[in-house]
Design a protein around this motif. Sequence first.
Motif, PDB file in Angstrom:
ATOM      1  N   ILE A 139      76.341  94.473  34.971  1.00 41.12           N
ATOM      2  CA  ILE A 139      75.370  94.705  33.889  1.00 41.12           C
ATOM      3  C   ILE A 139      75.881  95.802  32.956  1.00 41.12           C
ATOM      4  O   ILE A 139      75.813  95.671  31.732  1.00 41.12           O
ATOM      5  N   ILE A 140      76.393  96.889  33.524  1.00 39.63           N
ATOM      6  CA  ILE A 140      76.927  97.989  32.718  1.00 39.63           C
ATOM      7  C   ILE A 140      78.120  97.508  31.885  1.00 39.63           C
ATOM      8  O   ILE A 140      78.244  97.834  30.703  1.00 39.63           O
ATOM      9  N   ALA A 141      78.995  96.718  32.465  1.00 37.39           N
ATOM     10  CA  ALA A 141      80.149  96.189  31.741  1.00 37.39           C
ATOM     11  C   ALA A 141      79.720  95.259  30.605  1.00 37.39           C
ATOM     12  O   ALA A 141      80.305  95.290  29.512  1.00 37.39           O
ATOM     13  N   ALA A 142      78.698  94.456  30.839  1.00 37.26           N
ATOM     14  CA  ALA A 142      78.200  93.548  29.796  1.00 37.26           C
ATOM     15  C   ALA A 142      77.588  94.337  28.640  1.00 37.26           C
ATOM     16  O   ALA A 142      77.793  94.005  27.460  1.00 37.26           O
ATOM     17  N   VAL A 143      76.837  95.396  28.965  1.00 39.07           N
ATOM     18  CA  VAL A 143      76.224  96.222  27.916  1.00 39.07           C
ATOM     19  C   VAL A 143      77.306  96.935  27.107  1.00 39.07           C
ATOM     20  O   VAL A 143      77.260  96.966  25.872  1.00 39.07           O
ATOM     21  N   ILE A 144      78.299  97.490  27.770  1.00 37.19           N
ATOM     22  CA  ILE A 144      79.388  98.181  27.077  1.00 37.19           C
ATOM     23  C   ILE A 144      80.166  97.203  26.197  1.00 37.19           C
ATOM     24  O   ILE A 144      80.517  97.510  25.064  1.00 37.19           O
ATOM     25  N   THR A 145      80.402  96.007  26.699  1.00 35.56           N
ATOM     26  CA  THR A 145      81.106  94.983  25.922  1.00 35.56           C
ATOM     27  C   THR A 145      80.290  94.571  24.697  1.00 35.56           C
ATOM     28  O   THR A 145      80.839  94.414  23.600  1.00 35.56           O
ATOM     29  N   ALA A 146      79.001  94.400  24.861  1.00 39.49           N
ATOM     30  CA  ALA A 146      78.136  94.006  23.750  1.00 39.49           C
ATOM     31  C   ALA A 146      78.092  95.099  22.679  1.00 39.49           C
ATOM     32  O   ALA A 146      78.176  94.808  21.472  1.00 39.49           O
ATOM     33  N   VAL A 147      77.969  96.352  23.101  1.00 38.45           N
ATOM     34  CA  VAL A 147      77.926  97.473  22.149  1.00 38.45           C
ATOM     35  C   VAL A 147      79.261  97.570  21.409  1.00 38.45           C
ATOM     36  O   VAL A 147      79.298  97.772  20.187  1.00 38.45           O
ATOM     37  N   THR A 148      80.359  97.413  22.113  1.00 39.04           N
ATOM     38  CA  THR A 148      81.680  97.460  21.489  1.00 39.04           C
ATOM     39  C   THR A 148      81.844  96.330  20.481  1.00 39.04           C
ATOM     40  O   THR A 148      82.377  96.536  19.386  1.00 39.04           O
TER      41      THR A 148
END
Length: 72
Positions: free
Chosen positions: A5-14
């Motif tokens: 979930i954290i990786a998906a959020v970071i990827t989306a923000v990037t």
Amino acid sequence: MDIAIIAAVITAVTLVLLCLLLVMLRYLFRHKGTYHTNEAKGTEFAESADVALQSDPALQDAGDTNKKEYFI
């Protein structure tokens, strides 16, 4: 599970920040604009402003005494 979930959020923000950067760069390069002046050609080498304006053809007719304007 939490790491995904954290990786998906970071990827989306990037991805959103990257898209925003691309949109800003496109706007800056396409809307540079130009600066136009209405100065007479060849006046940048004149000795003074008076000398430059004496040869301006738009001002040559200004000294005509036959034309009179009346303001009411």
